[in-house]
Design an enzyme around this catalytic site. Sequence first.
Site, PDB file in Angstrom:
ATOM      1  CG  LEU A  77     -18.111 -29.489  14.816  1.00  0.00           C
ATOM      2  CD1 LEU A  77     -18.484 -30.937  14.509  1.00  0.00           C
ATOM      3  CD2 LEU A  77     -16.621 -29.238  14.564  1.00  0.00           C
ATOM      4  N   PRO A  78     -19.005 -25.746  12.512  1.00  0.00           N
ATOM      5  CG  PRO A  78     -17.266 -25.090  11.087  1.00  0.00           C
ATOM      6  CD  PRO A  78     -17.665 -26.147  12.066  1.00  0.00           C
ATOM      7  CE  LYS A 179     -27.882 -19.362  16.651  1.00  0.00           C
ATOM      8  NZ  LYS A 179     -27.611 -18.145  17.412  1.00  0.00           N
ATOM      9  CE  LYS A 248     -24.297 -21.744  10.180  1.00  0.00           C
ATOM     10  NZ  LYS A 248     -24.002 -22.379  11.438  1.00  0.00           N
TER      11      LYS A 248
HETATM   12  P1  NAD Z   1     -15.608 -21.141  14.598  1.00  0.00           P
HETATM   13  O1  NAD Z   1     -15.386 -21.200  13.142  1.00  0.00           O
HETATM   14  O2  NAD Z   1     -14.878 -20.135  15.419  1.00  0.00           O
HETATM   15  O3  NAD Z   1     -15.355 -22.594  15.272  1.00  0.00           O
HETATM   16  C1  NAD Z   1     -15.626 -23.791  14.628  1.00  0.00           C
HETATM   17  C2  NAD Z   1     -14.452 -24.699  14.907  1.00  0.00           C
HETATM   18  O4  NAD Z   1     -14.700 -25.980  14.294  1.00  0.00           O
HETATM   19  C3  NAD Z   1     -13.133 -24.180  14.298  1.00  0.00           C
HETATM   20  O5  NAD Z   1     -12.173 -24.044  15.326  1.00  0.00           O
HETATM   21  C4  NAD Z   1     -12.750 -25.251  13.283  1.00  0.00           C
HETATM   22  O6  NAD Z   1     -11.347 -25.434  13.174  1.00  0.00           O
HETATM   23  C5  NAD Z   1     -13.451 -26.469  13.848  1.00  0.00           C
HETATM   24  N1  NAD Z   1     -13.660 -27.516  12.864  1.00  0.00           N
HETATM   25  C6  NAD Z   1     -14.040 -27.403  11.568  1.00  0.00           C
HETATM   26  N2  NAD Z   1     -14.132 -28.612  10.987  1.00  0.00           N
HETATM   27  C7  NAD Z   1     -13.811 -29.524  11.944  1.00  0.00           C
HETATM   28  C8  NAD Z   1     -13.719 -30.944  11.972  1.00  0.00           C
HETATM   29  N3  NAD Z   1     -13.987 -31.680  10.900  1.00  0.00           N
HETATM   30  N4  NAD Z   1     -13.341 -31.544  13.129  1.00  0.00           N
HETATM   31  C9  NAD Z   1     -13.053 -30.812  14.234  1.00  0.00           C
HETATM   32  N5  NAD Z   1     -13.117 -29.452  14.268  1.00  0.00           N
HETATM   33  C10 NAD Z   1     -13.488 -28.821  13.142  1.00  0.00           C
HETATM   34  O7  NAD Z   1     -17.195 -20.974  14.779  1.00  0.00           O
HETATM   35  P2  NAD Z   1     -17.960 -20.507  16.085  1.00  0.00           P
HETATM   36  O8  NAD Z   1     -18.195 -19.043  16.009  1.00  0.00           O
HETATM   37  O9  NAD Z   1     -17.345 -21.117  17.286  1.00  0.00           O
HETATM   38  O10 NAD Z   1     -19.364 -21.207  15.803  1.00  0.00           O
HETATM   39  C11 NAD Z   1     -19.587 -22.609  15.989  1.00  0.00           C
HETATM   40  C12 NAD Z   1     -21.068 -22.870  15.786  1.00  0.00           C
HETATM   41  O11 NAD Z   1     -21.829 -22.092  16.712  1.00  0.00           O
HETATM   42  C13 NAD Z   1     -21.574 -22.471  14.387  1.00  0.00           C
HETATM   43  O12 NAD Z   1     -22.546 -23.392  13.972  1.00  0.00           O
HETATM   44  C14 NAD Z   1     -22.162 -21.086  14.624  1.00  0.00           C
HETATM   45  O13 NAD Z   1     -23.143 -20.761  13.655  1.00  0.00           O
HETATM   46  C15 NAD Z   1     -22.713 -21.222  16.027  1.00  0.00           C
HETATM   47  N6  NAD Z   1     -22.813 -19.998  16.826  1.00  0.00           N
HETATM   48  C16 NAD Z   1     -21.820 -19.077  16.846  1.00  0.00           C
HETATM   49  C17 NAD Z   1     -21.971 -17.925  17.639  1.00  0.00           C
HETATM   50  C18 NAD Z   1     -20.894 -16.870  17.712  1.00  0.00           C
HETATM   51  O14 NAD Z   1     -21.186 -15.772  18.249  1.00  0.00           O
HETATM   52  N7  NAD Z   1     -19.678 -17.099  17.249  1.00  0.00           N
HETATM   53  C19 NAD Z   1     -23.113 -17.750  18.405  1.00  0.00           C
HETATM   54  C20 NAD Z   1     -24.103 -18.737  18.386  1.00  0.00           C
HETATM   55  C21 NAD Z   1     -23.947 -19.856  17.591  1.00  0.00           C
END
Ligand code: NAD
Length: 312
Positions: A77-78, A179, A248
Amino acid sequence: MAWIPERAEGESKERVAFIGLGNMGSPMTTRLVAAGHSVSGFDVSAAARARFAEHGGAPADSAVAAVADAAVVILMLPNSDVVDAVVAEMLPHVRAGALLVDMSSSEPLRTRALAETVAAGGARLIDAPVSGGVKGATAGTLAIMVGGPAESFAEVSELLSALGKPTHVGAIGAGHALKAINNLMSAIHLWGSSEAMLTGIAFGLDPEVMLEVINASSGRSGSTQLKWPSFIVPETYDSGFALALMLKDMRIATSLATELGIPHELGDEAVAHWTRASADLGAGADHTEVARWLRERGSSAPEGRVETKERG
Ligand code: NAD
């Protein structure tokens, strides 16, 4: 002992629940399905749920419905606000003793507090954030930083191996701390390498030649090895990691340094620079767009370039 018991060939493995099917959750669940797991998932986005179903997942109508009977519940999740809210909602409905694995990039001190809440609710929480981006999630080559008891790490490491390389980095919250620290470094590298690359390009150097030489020299980083060649030089800016999420993570790392009394002047400067870029580029920007933003802020030279002198 692995949490997944040995099963006869063809028999499907124990069900995993997965909450958050976004840029990372989508390829991660695809890999879990391919590894033979039955995965029930939930995301507030209907489009994300539909994509999950296309890749063999079982979409649920709510987080509560997704977690029913799952021994392991993965969260992607975010941020900590969303993780806390989702866990509060699902906790009364998770299986007794279930292992919740927060793979999001959350706040380490909040993760510690959440682990106590989860324990009081009869379940367990560990943190297992990742590095490697959408590319690593798709290829199953994520670096996975696990914080929590060694027994929980042992229980879940086979499952996590379908997603990348899990490393036990310490007690609860240690993964989230590591991280955030990694991403603060990564953000500083991206900004620094962008200023440096733009200087070289303005001087007349070929960016591909620069990257080839820098990547065999001491200035190299993940930014010069992956981000510049894959997303910035081709001007696709589609790493799949949002600028807002990077910011963040940077704030989590500098807050942690404040909390611990460690100097973080450069970290604060980096947060200020990235905050300005974020205000201009908007919420939906990819983090690699900071390089374009820097280029477009211009230079005193016409067209942002100065020609190299001819060599004699
Ligand atoms: P994203 O925004 O693409 O995905 C997050 C998902 O969570 C979205 O699809 C959103 O609709 C869903 N969401 C939000 N609130 C929700 C709720 N209450 N219930 C259910 N679903 C909900 O983000 P991401 O890029 O997939 O990143 C996710 C996590 O991983 C973050 O913490 C980010 O910092 C971390 N991360 C991302 C990357 C990357 O390259 N994208 C790499 C490493 C870590």
